[in-house]
Design a protein around this motif. Structure first.
Motif: not given
Lengths: 391, 391
Positions: A64, A67-68, A71, A76, A79-82, A84, B42, B45-46, B88
């Motif tokens: 992950y 991948g970021r 990007a 962010e 994140p809202a889901h985590s 919550a 991954e 993430g991208e 969420a």
């Protein structure tokens, strides 16, 4: 299934996390911890708890974050889901035990830090639950410890499956001494050895064979020690635990840490610190000194101390390159550079603040004493209430 | 990593789930789907998505449900932490692929049903996300399919890595015909064979060698067909998909399903149904007929039909005892006993309701035709717009 896996699960659920019927529990399972997870969720089912299982894989974290990096966009915040999920949870059980302790070695540390910073609210929500962190013995952790998997299993269960009630009672004796005291003095090394500053400057880096003397004074006035008995009922969130720790108010002197530590993936040996007015004024290490230097440069709080801990778990009989175990070993003391725990401080007072909390450990089984307000409470690893104590 | 794993991940993230930057995604990883999960997170993430990874292990489900059986207390309705997580979330990606398809075989079906019922709100929240279900080829699934892992990988990627855009265009032709039509007639079997009722009552159960005739009429007036092109953009939530389906308004006649199905863990072969006024009035099966009987007895809706589907995925070239693949195979039709999908119904109208949705599949590549309002649109598996179609 090895019956000790079930014992481990029951210790975690009942002694450590104190799970009650109806509790909303997150179980976070590392890649190699499946077997422990089976025993844990079965125990949680028996207790009538509700379970959400997350997958805490380092290989997935790496993928992950890679991948970021591609990007190239900021993370962010929370994140809202985590968020919550963690805000609604009563307890969080981390079952560590991966397949490769180096799985994230090629992730840019800055990416990792940014990701961690973006999840501050999630981390706080998690810390507000009855959280407990433990590990399942995997081959990867055995390898890091330099042990066969069979011997490592013996080691882990020896550390985890204690008579925690009895140990909590013994640790309470030390906690009461620390709470009543105002100054801890740690001395290690033959008193006839010259102090560091008197030795020739050309001398080689110290090794454990020629260990420089330690003489450190830690002020603990108005501090509250934590009886870390591996249970949320004791403000203790590691299984195994078995240490009593507090937050230093003042620190002065010098100390030599002879237990190797892995800092940012590098093995740092024989750290020597000189401390004045609570701050590290000089430092050295026999290997990877720059990893230590990098920690000290993190922020102002990283040159000051957040913790003084005294290990009391006699089930831990060797160092295994894992802070979860090493710092709890009976016959050791540790100090942490960086962040202090609020539990040790008077209400409303905040302790040393830093982005880091790096523990450094010293063996106190030889030529060593710990005194509180001038009275020796441990000599060569033996407490004054134990057989064989020499006053 | 097999490059097809990355292709699979990218098809899932981009074509199927249409992930956008900032989406809050849940990735649910089965025990054997780790490698696909690495590629999926991954890719997420991208794309700049936020990820929470859950661990969808059947062995953990079994352990938890066994624990709850011991606790003998009712399940709590929609535990808050799980509900908050799904409410969420923007998308939910299920990566199936376990290590044993029989892992929960010894859990009391009633416990399983009660657990499922207690999580209705969570399921609805999940269905409100852009959810997609796929599988990673594991040895366990290969075994169920009767294949080597190598051959099974070929099979899975052959089904998943399609030109989905082209297939969606082709399926749109069939969707438009169904939307415009009012009656579908399915006929299978040599027309000179006697119908079931004319054969001696003492005759053995039918086998595929002596297949009884099928002649079924399905009314579809006011129904909307779904072009199930493996993408949430098409109201399609399986990868692979490749079928066009609708909800029957009326059903009459008889049909023989020659493709074996696993129902509640048992292999049911050669299901034969007689239908009058939309309801099953007689039934038979060559093996495990009582599993079929048990489904039909679930509730009133279980004797009626929720779906008529026509398989169009030419990448699926054999039956593998997995509904995710079998019902999508080109040259098959399927009907489902039980629950209908709202997407097929006029706004505000509800279709057949039931606790079950059990698909039954018939091969239509031999002696078979599908007609809409009297016009044959497929004969022996070939659509009228394809080469080789015989009018």
């Amino acid at each position: 299934m090895d019956p000790r896996v079930r014992d481990h699960a029951e210790t975690l659920v009942d002694w450590s996390a104190r799970i009650e019927p109806g509790d909303d529990v997150i179980v976070d399972v590392d890649e190699g911890a499946h077997e422990l997870a089976v025993a844990v969720v079965e125990a949680l089912g028996e207790r009538g708890a509700n379970v959400e299982v997350t997958y805490g894989s380092d290989e997935l974290s790496r993928a992950y974050l890679k991948g970021r990096e591609d990007a190239d966009e900021p993370f962010e915040t929370d994140p809202a889901h985590s968020l919550a999920l963690f805000e609604a949870a009563d307890a969080y059980l981390r079952l560590g035990g991966g397949r490769n302790t180096m799985a994230t070695a090629d992730v840019d540390p800055e990416t990792r830090r940014e990701h961690a910073r973006s999840r501050t609210g999630i981390r706080e929500a998690r810390m507000d639950t009855d959280w407990v962190s433990t590990v399942h013995p995997t081959r990867s952790l055995a390898q890091q410890a330099g042990m066969s998997i069979e011997a490592y299993r013996e080691f882990v269960y020896g550390a985890v499956l204690r008579d925690w009630e009895a140990l909590a009672d013994e640790m309470d004796r030390l906690k009461r001494l620390l709470d009543a005291g105002s100054e801890v003095r740690i001395r290690i090394g033959r008193e006839d050895r010259p102090a560091t500053e008197d030795r020739p400057a050309t001398e080689d880096r110290p090794t454990t064979e020629e260990r420089p003397a330690t003489d450190l004074t830690v002020g603990i006035e108005n501090r509250t020690a934590v009886n870390s008995a591996a249970s949320v009922a004791y403000d203790s969130h590691n299984l195994p635990s078995g240490e009593v720790f507090t937050a230093p108010a003042t620190v002065a002197g010098e100390i030599h840490f002879d237990v190797p530590m892995t800092i940012d993936g590098r093995r740092v040996r024989d750290v020597h610190l000189e401390v004045a007015d609570g701050e590290v004024v000089d430092f050295a290490a026999a290997t990877n000194e720059d990893a230590l230097a990098s920690i000290l440069e993190t922020d102002a709080g990283a040159r000051r101390f957040g913790e003084l801990g005294i290990g009391m778990n006699r089930g831990i009989d060797r160092f295994t390159d894992s802070i979860l175990f090493d710092e709890k070993m009976a016959g050791t003391v540790h100090l942490a550079l960086g962040r202090a725990y609020d539990a040790c401080l008077p209400d409303g007072e905040s302790g040393n603040d830093s982005a880091v909390h790096v523990d450094l450990i010293a063996d106190v089984t030889t030529d060593a004493s710990i005194a509180i307000d001038g009275e020796v409470i441990q000599r060569n690893g033996t407490f004054r209430w134990e057989d064989g104590f020499e006053a």
